[in-house]
Design an enzyme around this catalytic site. Structure first.
Site, mmCIF file in Angstrom:
data_model
loop_
_atom_site.group_PDB
_atom_site.id
_atom_site.type_symbol
_atom_site.label_atom_id
_atom_site.label_comp_id
_atom_site.label_asym_id
_atom_site.label_seq_id
_atom_site.Cartn_x
_atom_site.Cartn_y
_atom_site.Cartn_z
ATOM 1 N N VAL A 66 0.872 -1.168 0.000
ATOM 2 C CA VAL A 66 0.000 0.000 0.000
ATOM 3 C C VAL A 66 0.911 1.220 0.000
ATOM 4 O O VAL A 66 2.088 1.134 0.358
ATOM 5 C CB VAL A 66 -0.964 0.029 1.211
ATOM 6 C CG1 VAL A 66 -2.021 -1.056 1.080
ATOM 7 C CG2 VAL A 66 -0.216 -0.094 2.523
ATOM 8 N N SER A 67 0.362 2.367 -0.401
ATOM 9 C CA SER A 67 1.189 3.559 -0.584
ATOM 10 C C SER A 67 1.514 4.309 0.703
ATOM 11 O O SER A 67 2.524 4.984 0.785
ATOM 12 C CB SER A 67 0.507 4.525 -1.556
ATOM 13 O OG SER A 67 0.375 3.903 -2.805
ATOM 14 N N THR A 68 0.640 4.213 1.714
ATOM 15 C CA THR A 68 0.878 4.964 2.945
ATOM 16 C C THR A 68 0.728 4.058 4.159
ATOM 17 O O THR A 68 0.068 3.019 4.097
ATOM 18 C CB THR A 68 -0.106 6.145 3.096
ATOM 19 O OG1 THR A 68 -1.425 5.628 3.291
ATOM 20 C CG2 THR A 68 -0.079 7.053 1.880
#
Length: 187
Positions: A8-10
């Site tokens: 996931v990006s964050t």
């Protein structure tokens, strides 16, 4: 051996959906590697760890190719690296297996689409920022008041509190405090 990779990006986003899908596809949870950072980054700790463990005959399963990389170049690079190692790449969402010529073609098409999606997201983000700036809503990071900065420096000089305690008490970031210390020392 069958491995899985999810991303996931964050740090605020959740990996559970990807992990469950990989487990349902037959990947043992101990062999699932997860990163919480942008797919644009070339080096990601979990991905690097996974790549270092792979051996000929292994396979890597991902929920979707955009979880593995966000540019065609990077996705093709990882795919070629896996192919050279004799490792299969499988995407659950795109139903692609790169061990076949058809799978390789579909893989390249999907990697181009993933890069296109990333470009659209970046363009929309840039347009949103420009519109907000035009309305005067974005002016950068808010400045710390001089009073807060002086109070933080005073606490730092007295050595009665840790930097973390100063951050919490005064409400400034560690970087701001250290920058003020460096600036003060350079005079």
């Amino acid at each position: 051996m069958r491995f899985g990779y999810c991303r996931v990006s964050t740090k605020d986003q959740c990996l559970d959906r990807q992990i469950e899908a990989l487990k349902a596809a037959g990947v043992d949870e101990r062999n699932i590697f997860c990163d919480k950072m942008s797919g644009v980054k070339e080096h990601r700790p979990a991905l690097d760890d996974l790549l270092s463990r792979l051996r000929e005959g292994d396979s890597v399963t991902v929920l979707s190719f955009d979880r593995l990389a966000r540019s065609t170049k990077q996705l093709l690079s990882i795919s070629e690296q896996l192919e050279t190692m004799g490792v299969d790449l499988i995407s659950l969402k795109e139903s692609v297996d790169t061990t076949t010529p058809q799978g390789k073609l579909v893989f390249q098409i999907f990697s181009a689409i993933a890069e296109f999606q990333r470009s659209i997201i970046k363009e929309a983000q840039r347009e949103g920022i420009e519109a907000a700036k035009a309305k005067g809503k974005i002016k950068g990071r808010p400045r710390v008041s001089q009073e807060k900065l002086e109070a933080a420096l005073s606490l730092y000089d007295r050595k009665q509190m840790s930097v973390r305690e100063i951050e919490r008490t005064i409400g400034i970031s560690r970087g701001t405090l250290y920058k003020a210390i460096r600036e003060r020392e350079s005079f």
